[in-house]
Scaffold this motif. Structure first.
Motif, PDB file in Angstrom:
ATOM      1  N   ARG A  47       0.701  -1.422  -0.179  1.00 38.81           N
ATOM      2  CA  ARG A  47      -0.103   0.056   0.089  1.00 38.81           C
ATOM      3  C   ARG A  47       1.031   1.263   0.195  1.00 38.81           C
ATOM      4  O   ARG A  47       0.583   2.105  -0.671  1.00 38.81           O
ATOM      5  N   ALA A  66      -6.536   0.913  -7.907  1.00 36.68           N
ATOM      6  CA  ALA A  66      -7.218   1.160  -6.261  1.00 36.68           C
ATOM      7  C   ALA A  66      -8.597   1.680  -6.748  1.00 36.68           C
ATOM      8  O   ALA A  66      -9.401   1.346  -5.936  1.00 36.68           O
ATOM      9  N   TRP A  87      -0.432  -4.954 -10.106  1.00 37.62           N
ATOM     10  CA  TRP A  87      -1.147  -4.206  -8.755  1.00 37.62           C
ATOM     11  C   TRP A  87      -2.302  -4.917  -8.611  1.00 37.62           C
ATOM     12  O   TRP A  87      -2.536  -4.967  -7.273  1.00 37.62           O
ATOM     13  N   LEU A  91      -2.625  -5.696  -4.674  1.00 33.44           N
ATOM     14  CA  LEU A  91      -3.532  -4.964  -3.906  1.00 33.44           C
ATOM     15  C   LEU A  91      -4.730  -5.478  -3.482  1.00 33.44           C
ATOM     16  O   LEU A  91      -5.560  -5.266  -2.553  1.00 33.44           O
ATOM     17  N   PRO A  93      -7.596  -8.517  -2.788  1.00 34.83           N
ATOM     18  CA  PRO A  93      -7.759  -9.901  -1.920  1.00 34.83           C
ATOM     19  C   PRO A  93      -8.398 -10.553  -2.821  1.00 34.83           C
ATOM     20  O   PRO A  93      -9.669 -10.332  -3.130  1.00 34.83           O
TER      21      PRO A  93
ATOM     22  N   ASP B  47       5.064  -1.092 -12.753  1.00 33.29           N
ATOM     23  CA  ASP B  47       4.424  -2.293 -12.416  1.00 33.29           C
ATOM     24  C   ASP B  47       5.205  -3.368 -13.101  1.00 33.29           C
ATOM     25  O   ASP B  47       5.935  -3.238 -14.235  1.00 33.29           O
ATOM     26  N   ALA B 104       0.140   5.821   3.102  1.00 31.57           N
ATOM     27  CA  ALA B 104      -1.135   5.272   2.734  1.00 31.57           C
ATOM     28  C   ALA B 104      -2.357   5.281   3.667  1.00 31.57           C
ATOM     29  O   ALA B 104      -3.441   5.399   3.080  1.00 31.57           O
ATOM     30  N   LEU B 110      -6.479   3.463  -0.284  1.00 32.99           N
ATOM     31  CA  LEU B 110      -5.461   2.636   0.219  1.00 32.99           C
ATOM     32  C   LEU B 110      -5.405   2.224   1.749  1.00 32.99           C
ATOM     33  O   LEU B 110      -4.450   1.419   2.241  1.00 32.99           O
TER      34      LEU B 110
END
Lengths: 247, 113
Positions: A47, A66, A87, A91, A93, B47, B104, B110
């Protein structure tokens, strides 16, 4: 060195079970707690790394994911194309086998858009919301799949990862230029998709798909995704074009 | 304490050894030389292992320069004939100006679920 050891499972198993029992449940509980703590620390680090470039324009891929998670997290969801280390994998689950559907298997370009339409069709009657982070170069291999989705009313939420390039190629050509001691600023020749930029919202709208974009301001992503999700929940495809960082 | 001071001295010295550069020119050079393709336009990294983050808190100058000129792993080598010393100094000046983002915990999207 290989050593062959004769063994008999039936003979060994009782001793093995006895040995594990001797270790006791208390040490197992301790190990579980240690693993849980390590997992939570890993998630916290992820995060924190997602904050880098949070308000950047072009939009960071962390921000894109996100934002997308906000509209998916309360749904029975499926990401039609997913890669380890992305990501989404880091990020979000994943708790269901259908959450992440994997990828082409051969690093192929042009797989994602038609695969996503197919996944959304398969998920439609199961009540699973299907989304895809759709790279721009990949979509241009078979943009007609958008018409297919509109024609057959296939609910798919497409979120463009529009970096205006065949970005893997950009990076590869930079690497090759470095190896051959050539200029690297020529790597974008023939690998970028700009001048003119493609308007993917119009491309989608022209084929009957609800669409918005291009979005360059990250603050505008959330509301656009909510509008798009409302369309998908009605049983139709929607596309949001987001201009992103390369990766 | 004296031992610690001695241990940290080389790093401090290396940071101070960075050549003079212009962050404004460096931002333009960062884009011109396409550093952003793997490291992002604000040095955030990319990424799936495309490129590590550069900022905030970049390498000391000596390490930064060494990695650009004689990189390890997948990064292409930017030699002087294609990236002059002054442009590299400007890029470093730009990277050093990139500020840390909020944590975050300060970003609602986040926060841990």
């Amino acid at each position: 060195m290989d050593i062959s050891i004769s063994a008999d499972v039936q003979a060994t198993l009782p001793s093995l079970i006895e040995s594990i029992r001797k270790q006791g449940s208390s040490s197992r509980a301790g190990r579980t707690e240690a693993l849980r703590k390590e997992y939570q620390q890993m998630k916290a680090r992820i995060r924190e790394s997602a904050t880098l470039g949070w308000d950047a324009s072009p939009v960071s891929t962390a921000r894109l994911h996100a934002e997308l998670w906000q509209v998916l997290k309360n749904e029975n969801w499926c990401l039609a194309e997913s890669r380890s280390g992305s990501w989404a994998a880091r990020l979000w689950p994943a708790t269901q086998h259908h959450n992440f559907l994997g990828q082409s298997g051969g690093a192929g370009v042009g797989y994602i858009a038609p695969a996503a339409v197919g996944a959304a069709l398969a998920n439609k009657d199961k009540g699973i919301i299907t989304a895809v982070v759709q790279p721009d170069g990949d979509l241009m291999y078979a943009p007609g799949v958008l018409w297919t989705a509109a024609h057959h009313k296939i609910p798919l939420l497409s979120v463009m990862h529009n970096n205006r390039a065949y970005h893997q190629e950009v990076m590869h050509l930079q690497k090759m230029a470095g190896l051959h001691n050539r200029r690297m600023d020529t790597a974008r020749i023939g690998t970028t998709i700009e001048d003119p930029n493609i308007d993917y919202a119009k491309l989608a709208q022209a084929q009957g798909v609800w669409a918005e974009g291009p979005i360059t301001d990250p603050a505008k992503i959330g509301p656009a995704l909510q509008r798009a999700m409302a369309v998908v929940k009605k049983g139709e495809p929607a596309l949001v074009d987001i201009v992103t960082q390369g990766r | 304490m004296k031992v610690l001071a001695l241990l940290f001295f080389p790093l401090v010295a290396l940071a101070q050894d960075a050549p003079q550069g212009s962050a404004e020119r460096g931002h333009k050079a960062f884009l011109k030389y396409q550093c952003y393709t793997c490291h992002g336009t604000v040095g955030q990294g990319a990424d799936r292992g495309a490129g590590p983050k550069l900022a905030p808190n970049p390498f000391p100058w000596a390490g930064f320069e060494f990695q650009v000129r004689t990189p390890r792993q997948d990064m292409p080598a930017y030699r002087q004939q294609h990236l002059p010393d002054q442009d590299l100094a400007d890029i470093y000046a730009y990277v050093r100006t990139i500020k840390a983002p909020p944590s975050a915990s300060a970003i609602p999207l986040l926060k841990a679920d």
